[in-house]
Design an enzyme around this catalytic site. Structure first.
Site, PDB file in Angstrom:
ATOM      1  N   CYS A 136       3.061  12.297  -5.132  1.00 22.55           N
ATOM      2  CA  CYS A 136       3.072  11.306  -6.453  1.00 22.55           C
ATOM      3  C   CYS A 136       2.643  11.899  -7.317  1.00 22.55           C
ATOM      4  O   CYS A 136       1.372  11.280  -7.594  1.00 22.55           O
ATOM      5  CB  CYS A 136       2.770  10.293  -6.150  1.00 22.55           C
ATOM      6  SG  CYS A 136       2.278   8.849  -7.510  1.00 22.55           S
ATOM      7  N   CYS A 164       0.838   8.934  -9.753  1.00 23.22           N
ATOM      8  CA  CYS A 164      -1.044   8.450  -8.828  1.00 23.22           C
ATOM      9  C   CYS A 164      -1.957   9.639  -9.512  1.00 23.22           C
ATOM     10  O   CYS A 164      -2.668   9.185  -9.740  1.00 23.22           O
ATOM     11  CB  CYS A 164      -0.348   8.104  -7.603  1.00 23.22           C
ATOM     12  SG  CYS A 164       0.677   7.363  -7.009  1.00 23.22           S
ATOM     13  N   ASP A 165      -1.163  11.139  -8.808  1.00 23.50           N
ATOM     14  CA  ASP A 165      -2.574  11.853  -9.094  1.00 23.50           C
ATOM     15  C   ASP A 165      -2.464  13.113 -10.412  1.00 23.50           C
ATOM     16  O   ASP A 165      -3.870  13.492 -10.531  1.00 23.50           O
ATOM     17  CB  ASP A 165      -2.500  12.048  -7.926  1.00 23.50           C
ATOM     18  CG  ASP A 165      -2.663  11.450  -6.880  1.00 23.50           C
ATOM     19  OD1 ASP A 165      -3.502  11.088  -6.788  1.00 23.50           O
ATOM     20  OD2 ASP A 165      -1.681  11.817  -5.695  1.00 23.50           O
TER      21      ASP A 165
END
Ligand code: NDP
Length: 310
Positions: free
Chosen positions: A135, A138-139
């Site tokens: 992701c 997300c990261d």
């Protein structure tokens, strides 16, 4: 039976939320069960540019919140629980969750979506969360000024690569062929971006590093040549697998595990409908998931009405 739902919806992505909106607005007593947070994979998308009504685009998480709010406004009940199985009795379905709860329902919509596929190479599991990610939204921010690799040639891979250029130093896209599957507009943006490089005809053999990712070893599928690319992050974007384990034995799946539905979103089990990415279909988008969800709720309501008249 006291407390029986007209409809239980499994999965709170765009398909499930839209089913919930249509069902509750249509007057059904409906419950949506979601295992994590609503929005599904869309919620992990930085910017959704192709959902009508948002000419400037909208953040995936924001769209998910709006869809959730809209569905709840009409009375949709929402609970966080992972569905582990669905039993069929003579009169109703029993939707069972990991917490040992069981929710009786007259009809069910399965909208549990799909999850990212793994590469299945050495180092991937060991370094998951330590540089290996599924992701980018997300990261990505953890990789400021670091070099990263994105694996895959589809829309997700190119969107991830473009997003990662906000943080990362160099972004290398590793693709197993010499042409991309991604939409032309994304290809053009990626080719024009000086921070993005491509490794064509290449597959990842292993991900290196002890505690943190240090790089990837690539193999050229045409020449067999191996090469190491130093990188701190590896973003895997090689497609998805359906979250349909709990559907096995209840409704028919194709060989890839996708749920088979007809044009009324009916599975081969009367009273069980499916919608969104979990279905066998040719085009997976937020809007097609939402459209499936609306249709599934509509036809589920029709099915419930006919059943009542019998
Ligand atoms: P896709 O299945 O579209 O693409 C997967 C990519 O990974 C392909 O390029 C494929 O290669 C490659 N691949 C598959 N398996 C491996 C492997 N084992 N090793 C190396 N490479 C591999 O998946 P996406 O996640 O990109 O997209 C899923 C769906 O979501 C699609 O329908 C897509 O259109 C949609 N989507 C739409 C977006 C948008 O419209 N903005 C954004 C993101 C997703 P090959 O091409 O050779 O098969």
């Amino acid at each position: 039976m006291v407390g029986i739902y007209d409809l239980v919806i499994v999965g709170g992505g765009p398909a499930g939320l839209t089913s919930g909106l249509y069902a509750s607005r249509g007057g059904l007593k409906a419950l949506l069960l979601e295992r994590m947070g609503t929005g599904g994979q869309a919620a992990m998308t930085h910017l959704i540019e192709n959902y009508p009504g948002f000419p400037k685009g909208i953040g995936g998480a924001e769209l998910a919140d709006l869809m959730t709010e809209q569905a709840k406004k009409f009375g949709l009940e929402l609970e966080y629980a992972e569905v582990t199985g669905i039993d069929k009795t003579v009169d109703y379905f029993l939707v069972k969750t990991a917490g040992n709860a069981a929710y009786p329902a007259k009809a069910v919509i399965i909208a549990a979506g799909a999850r990212p596929k793994k590469l299945g190479v050495p180092g991937e599991d060991k370094l998951a969360g330590a540089g290996v990610s599924y992701c980018a939204t997300c990261d990505g921010a953890f990789f400021k000024d670091r070099d990263v690799v994105v694996v895959g040639g589809g829309n997700t891979a190119l969107e991830d690569a473009l997003y990662l250029t906000r943080f990362a130093g160099r972004v290398t896209v590793v693709h197993r062929r010499d042409s991309l599957r991604a939409a032309k507009i994304l290809q053009e943006r990626a080719f024009q971006n000086p921070r993005i490089e491509f490794e064509w005809d290449s597959v990842v053999r292993r991900i290196t590093g002890e505690r943190l990712v240090e790089g990837v070893v690539l193999s050229n599928v045409k020449t067999g040549e191996e090469k190491t690319i130093p990188a701190s992050g590896v973003f895997v974007a090689v497609g998805h697998l359906p979250n349909s384990d709990f559907v096995r034995g209840l409704a028919a799946l194709d060989e890839g595990g996708y749920v088979l539905v007809n044009q009324r979103m009916e599975t081969n089990c009367p009273g069980v409908f499916a919608a969104g990415d979990i279905c066998q279909k040719g085009f997976r988008q937020v809007i097609t998931a939402a459209a499936d969800g609306a249709a599934a709720a509509h036809f589920a309501q029709e099915w419930l009405t006919l059943r009542q008249q019998k």
